[in-house]
Design a protein around this motif. Structure first.
Motif, short mmCIF file in Angstrom:
data_model
loop_
_atom_site.label_atom_id
_atom_site.label_comp_id
_atom_site.label_asym_id
_atom_site.label_seq_id
_atom_site.Cartn_x
_atom_site.Cartn_y
_atom_site.Cartn_z
N THR A 192 30.84 35.60 45.48
CA THR A 192 30.88 36.91 44.82
C THR A 192 29.91 36.96 43.65
O THR A 192 29.14 37.92 43.50
N CYS A 193 29.92 35.92 42.82
CA CYS A 193 29.00 35.86 41.68
C CYS A 193 27.54 35.82 42.15
O CYS A 193 26.66 36.44 41.55
N SER A 194 27.30 35.09 43.25
CA SER A 194 25.94 34.99 43.78
C SER A 194 25.46 36.33 44.31
O SER A 194 24.31 36.72 44.08
N ILE A 195 26.32 37.07 45.01
CA ILE A 195 25.94 38.38 45.54
C ILE A 195 25.63 39.36 44.43
O ILE A 195 24.64 40.11 44.49
N ILE A 196 26.45 39.34 43.36
CA ILE A 196 26.22 40.25 42.24
C ILE A 196 24.94 39.90 41.50
O ILE A 196 24.13 40.76 41.15
N SER A 197 24.71 38.59 41.27
CA SER A 197 23.53 38.15 40.52
C SER A 197 22.22 38.42 41.28
O SER A 197 21.16 38.58 40.67
N LYS A 198 22.29 38.49 42.62
CA LYS A 198 21.08 38.77 43.42
C LYS A 198 20.81 40.26 43.58
O LYS A 198 19.85 40.64 44.25
N GLY A 199 21.64 41.09 42.98
CA GLY A 199 21.38 42.53 42.99
C GLY A 199 21.62 43.20 44.31
O GLY A 199 20.93 44.18 44.64
N ILE A 200 22.58 42.72 45.08
CA ILE A 200 22.86 43.33 46.38
C ILE A 200 23.32 44.78 46.22
O ILE A 200 23.04 45.63 47.06
N GLU A 201 24.03 45.07 45.14
CA GLU A 201 24.58 46.40 44.94
C GLU A 201 23.55 47.40 44.44
O GLU A 201 23.85 48.59 44.33
N TYR A 202 22.34 46.93 44.14
CA TYR A 202 21.29 47.83 43.64
C TYR A 202 20.88 48.82 44.74
O TYR A 202 20.62 48.42 45.88
N ASP A 203 20.81 50.11 44.40
CA ASP A 203 20.53 51.16 45.39
C ASP A 203 19.05 51.39 45.63
O ASP A 203 18.68 52.09 46.58
N GLY A 204 18.18 50.84 44.80
CA GLY A 204 16.75 51.06 44.96
C GLY A 204 16.15 50.27 46.11
O GLY A 204 16.84 49.53 46.82
N GLU A 205 14.85 50.40 46.27
CA GLU A 205 14.15 49.68 47.34
C GLU A 205 14.13 48.18 47.02
O GLU A 205 13.81 47.77 45.91
N LYS A 206 14.44 47.37 48.02
CA LYS A 206 14.53 45.93 47.82
C LYS A 206 13.35 45.24 48.51
O LYS A 206 12.89 45.66 49.57
N THR A 207 12.90 44.16 47.91
CA THR A 207 11.83 43.35 48.47
C THR A 207 12.38 41.95 48.77
O THR A 207 13.48 41.61 48.36
N SER A 208 11.58 41.18 49.49
CA SER A 208 12.03 39.84 49.86
C SER A 208 10.88 38.86 49.72
O SER A 208 9.71 39.19 49.93
N PHE A 209 11.24 37.63 49.40
CA PHE A 209 10.25 36.55 49.31
C PHE A 209 9.75 36.16 50.70
O PHE A 209 8.62 35.71 50.85
N HIS A 210 10.56 36.35 51.71
CA HIS A 210 10.23 35.92 53.06
C HIS A 210 9.54 37.04 53.84
O HIS A 210 9.94 38.21 53.75
N GLU A 211 8.53 36.67 54.60
CA GLU A 211 7.84 37.60 55.48
C GLU A 211 8.47 37.51 56.88
O GLU A 211 8.32 36.51 57.57
N VAL A 212 9.15 38.56 57.26
CA VAL A 212 9.84 38.57 58.55
C VAL A 212 8.96 39.30 59.56
O VAL A 212 8.65 40.49 59.38
N LYS A 213 8.55 38.61 60.61
CA LYS A 213 7.69 39.22 61.62
C LYS A 213 7.99 38.60 62.98
O LYS A 213 8.53 37.49 63.08
N ILE A 214 7.63 39.34 64.03
CA ILE A 214 7.82 38.89 65.39
C ILE A 214 6.54 38.20 65.85
O ILE A 214 5.46 38.77 65.79
N THR A 215 6.67 36.96 66.31
CA THR A 215 5.51 36.19 66.76
C THR A 215 5.58 35.99 68.28
O THR A 215 6.54 36.38 68.94
N PHE A 216 4.54 35.38 68.82
CA PHE A 216 4.49 35.11 70.25
C PHE A 216 5.61 34.16 70.67
O PHE A 216 6.16 34.27 71.78
N ILE A 217 5.97 33.22 69.78
CA ILE A 217 7.06 32.29 70.08
C ILE A 217 8.38 33.05 70.23
O ILE A 217 9.17 32.77 71.14
N ASP A 218 8.61 34.02 69.35
CA ASP A 218 9.84 34.83 69.44
C ASP A 218 9.90 35.58 70.76
O ASP A 218 10.94 35.59 71.43
N ILE A 219 8.78 36.21 71.12
CA ILE A 219 8.75 36.99 72.36
C ILE A 219 8.99 36.08 73.56
O ILE A 219 9.73 36.42 74.49
N SER A 220 8.36 34.89 73.55
CA SER A 220 8.51 33.95 74.67
C SER A 220 9.96 33.50 74.82
O SER A 220 10.50 33.41 75.94
N MET A 221 10.62 33.22 73.69
CA MET A 221 12.00 32.76 73.74
C MET A 221 12.94 33.85 74.25
O MET A 221 13.83 33.59 75.06
#
Length: 237
Positions: A192-221
């Motif tokens: 609970t403390c971790s979720i609050i400290s990471k700003g999950i409840e914030y209503d604005g636009e959120k960004t992420s450190f990780h780049e999530v994308k679909i690759t050829f390996i994903d499609i093949s699997m």
């Protein structure tokens, strides 16, 4: 510089830039059907595939999983001649279920290798945000925590002179379950403390450190999983 080193450290232990966590979720859904309606050869292909995937994520976890599967197979072989006993028959059936759906457990272990921020970013990418995405993320990230807490309980039992025994299932269940419940309550406060400290409840636009994308390996699997699913359903219809 700090962020670059942190990202390199993440990629050292998981294939976050090569395999999308949503691909693992998709494989879990596909294999749920394959293992239910598929034949023996389809089960073996699924098992070999997920073990190879786990091997890419963690060699240590892969070897431990293989050893666990061999132990389960050995127990099934030893218990099979004694199925007349009710208790042995129940244990035998439970071990068969574990062995049957082992690929799903392995995929769950692979998915738990991703960080919580990576999983949440992946779910946001497809529009699953809020309670559903957080719930799924917490569930799969909670699996390693259970394993850690079980080791702590086991060490505590050794210090106090308690011993677990398969011949005393009720007492063994009590020795593990009661302290695990208290530890889970403590973990829930931390989450609970971790979720609050990471700003999950914030209503604005959120960004992420990780780049999530679909690759050829994903499609093949995914294509491989769909083909295997089609082969399983073809036998039925």
């Amino acid at each position: 510089m700090f962020c670059r080193d942190e990202k390199n450290n993440i990629n050292k232990y998981q294939l976050s830039d090569k395999i999308n966590p949503l691909t693992i979720v998709g494989l879990i859904l596909l294999f749920s059907v394959i293992l239910t309606v598929g034949e023996q050869w389809q089960y073996l292909i699924s098992l070999i595939f997920v073990l190879g995937l786990l091997f890419l994520f963690s060699i240590k976890k892969a070897f431990r999983t293989i050893c666990s599967l061999l132990i389960v197979c050995g127990l099934i072989y030893l218990l099979k001649p004694h199925l007349g006993n009710v208790l042995i028959g129940s244990i035998y059936t439970m071990l068969l279920i574990v062995l049957k759906f082992a690929p799903l457990f392995i995929l769950g272990r692979v998915l738990s290798s991703y960080s919580s921020s990576h999983l949440i970013a992946a779910f946001r990418k497809i529009g699953i945000d809020g309670g559903i995405g957080i719930g799924i993320t917490v569930f799969f990230r909670f699996i390693p925590e259970i394993s850690i807490r079980m080791k702590e309980i086991n060490n505590g039992m050794k210090i106090r002179g308690f011993k677990a025994s398969i011949f005393k299932p009720i007492r063994t269940f009590e020795l593990y379950f009661v302290p695990l419940m208290y530890k889970c309550i403590d973990i829930s406060d931390t989450l609970t403390c971790s979720i609050i400290s990471k700003g999950i409840e914030y209503d604005g636009e959120k960004t992420s450190f990780h780049e999530v994308k679909i690759t050829f390996i994903d499609i093949s699997m995914i294509v491989g999983g769909v083909i295997l699913l089609g082969a399983s359903l073809w036998k039925i219809f």
